[in-house]
Design a protein around this motif. Structure first.
Motif, short mmCIF file in Angstrom:
data_model
loop_
_atom_site.label_atom_id
_atom_site.label_comp_id
_atom_site.label_asym_id
_atom_site.label_seq_id
_atom_site.Cartn_x
_atom_site.Cartn_y
_atom_site.Cartn_z
N UNK A 1 24.22 22.49 8.78
CA UNK A 1 23.60 22.14 7.50
C UNK A 1 23.36 20.63 7.49
N UNK A 2 22.10 20.25 7.40
CA UNK A 2 21.72 18.83 7.35
C UNK A 2 21.81 18.37 5.90
N UNK A 3 22.61 17.34 5.65
CA UNK A 3 22.78 16.86 4.28
C UNK A 3 22.25 15.45 4.08
N UNK B 1 20.34 8.43 3.33
CA UNK B 1 19.58 9.12 2.28
C UNK B 1 20.04 10.57 2.18
N UNK B 2 20.49 10.99 1.01
CA UNK B 2 20.95 12.37 0.79
C UNK B 2 19.74 13.29 0.71
N UNK C 1 14.14 16.60 3.22
CA UNK C 1 14.32 16.24 4.63
C UNK C 1 13.03 15.71 5.21
N UNK C 2 11.93 16.42 4.96
CA UNK C 2 10.64 15.97 5.50
C UNK C 2 10.26 14.61 4.94
N UNK C 3 10.43 14.43 3.63
CA UNK C 3 10.08 13.15 3.02
C UNK C 3 10.92 12.01 3.60
N UNK C 4 12.23 12.26 3.78
CA UNK C 4 13.12 11.22 4.31
C UNK C 4 12.76 10.85 5.74
N UNK C 5 12.44 11.86 6.56
CA UNK C 5 12.08 11.59 7.95
C UNK C 5 10.73 10.87 8.04
#
Length: 447
Positions: free
Chosen positions: A405-407, A412-413, A420-424
């Motif tokens: 589980x990627x948190x 960035x939480x 996840x996509x936005x953070x990457x």
């Protein structure tokens, strides 16, 4: 053994046998009875099968060692390499000039040329392509085209005769025959959605996108891969069922891309071992391990421990088959699933959700995560769960595992696939994924 796509490079080696000194004339009938022949059927079908040649440029990226970057070298070296290739295709609409083929035949191609059996050649336009199912749709402009008749792959049986037509090794149109050796083949790591027809009709490199037909001359599959050590035929070839391809084609025509339907479950194939452990009387089906909340499956009342046995009244043999069929149906499609629960049969109506709402192939999130399937975590963790991962994929080689589980991304939480996509997308340097694995919290770097 390796499973190989059937697109052929432009390299050809031919050995010639000694010339025959006499020509034998075979009778067309014996005692007034015509000899059996596939020729009448093929005379109607072969004009609908075309040769495809492609040309383009592939971009190769190679990471530059750190020692050179210290002296001002860029982090990546980019190199462009021209390529050419050969494949096959099938005309499915003579009026509109639609040609069905494989995604891997035309992928990254800048020029696509379609050649008919009568020698005419046309530049083709790509209407749409779907990597997950390896289906692509082209269009050519021409009069006097011949379209193939569409069959029904759902009624195929093991042992039915099958005829493969294509362009092996660039030799030109070639016909081979055999039988259907198996149905609903999956877990081959050829494509993301696998539900293959297996046949021993000889197919080789260059047959990709060609036709697999029945004895009525109806299209039942699109040849796509072979199982062999050196790229040659060993009697095990695979074709995409025409019904599955048709589901994809409808969406390519409507949207130019596939809007996948999602059920919202994880599971596994039902086999004798699982059946014994769960005290089940059946030996085939799709066993449901988990149902994600706020999904089509949850709304329909599907529960963990259910065995999905049918889709729209047609038998489901494995979880891979279920996943492939659901994945090629459009978001919003309404279907009926047959379930076995506590020894009793049950039927539920399901309206499929959309992939962008419930799950994504990780390659759509980041190229280094290719091979994983991401879903919003179903517990209080509020992260992104890896529900499936392909063996030897970039995601697995990076260190990720199924059920991780990627948190977070760096500091960035992230609580969803979209997070996840936005953070990457915002990261430009070194990137670390915060991952919960069992009771441990670990960091995995994207390199």
């Amino acid at each position: 053994m390796k499973i190989r796509p059937l697109v052929s490079a432009l390299v050809l080696s031919v050995s010639l046998a000694a010339p025959m000194t006499a020509t034998a004339v075979l009778p067309v009938s014996v005692d007034g009875q015509s000899l059996p022949s596939l020729a009448p059927m093929l005379e109607n079908v072969t004009p609908a099968v075309v040769n495809i040649s492609v040309a383009g440029t592939q971009t190769q990226r190679q990471r530059v060692p750190e020692i050179f970057r210290q002296f001002g070298a860029p982090p990546e070296a980019v190199r462009e390499r021209p390529f050419k290739g050969l494949g096959s295709g099938v005309i499915i609409d003579a009026k509109e000039g639609y040609v069905l083929t494989n995604h891997h035949v035309i992928n990254e191609a800048d020029e696509i040329t379609v050649t008919l059996t009568d020698g005419r050649s046309f530049m083709a336009t790509k209407i749409g392509s779907d990597e997950g199912t390896d289906v692509a749709l082209l269009q050519i402009e021409s009069d006097n085209l011949t379209a193939i008749k569409m069959g029904d792959s759902d009624i195929l049986r093991v042992g039915d005769f099958a005829v493969a037509i294509g362009n092996p090794f660039g030799l030109g149109q070639t016909v081979t025959s055999g039988i259907v050796g198996a149905l609903a083949r999956s877990s081959l790591n050829i494509e993301n959605y696998e539900n293959f027809i297996q046949t021993d009709a000889a197919i080789n490199s260059g047959n990709s996108g060609g036709a697999l037909v029945n004895l009525n001359g109806e299209l039942i599959g699109i040849n796509t891969a072979i199982y062999g050590p050196n790229g040659g035929n060993v009697g095990i070839g695979f074709a995409i069922p025409v019904n599955m391809a048709s589901n994809v084609l409808k969406q390519l025509l409507e949207h130019g891309e596939v809007h996948r339907g999602v059920l919202g479950v994880t599971g596994r194939d039902l086999n004798s071992e699982v059946a014994k452990a769960m005290d089940l009387e059946i030996q085939q089906g799709a066993f449901v391990n988990q149902v994600f909340p706020d999904t089509a499956a949850a709304d329909a009342g599907i529960e963990a421990g259910d065995v999905i046995t049918t889709i729209n009244g047609k038998k489901v043999k494995s979880f891979g088959q279920l996943r492939a069929q659901i994945g090629t149906m459009g978001a919003g499609a309404e279907i009926e699933l047959g379930l076995l629960r506590d020894g009793k049969n049950k039927t539920v109506s399901v309206k499929l959700g959309a992939a962008e709402e419930q799950a994504l192939n990780a390659k759509d999130v980041h190229s280094r995560l290719a091979g994983a399937t991401l879903v919003n975590a179903s517990d209080n963790t509020k992260g992104v769960e890896i529900s499936e991962i392909v063996k030897n994929s970039p995601a697995q080689r990076m260190g990720l595992r199924a059920d991780d589980i990627i948190i977070g991304v760096n500091r960035v939480r992230v609580k969803s696939v979209k997070d996840l996509k936005d953070a990457l997308d915002e990261q430009k340097g070194s990137t670390a994924l915060q991952v919960i694995r069992g009771d441990a919290r670990i960091y995995i770097f994207i390199r």
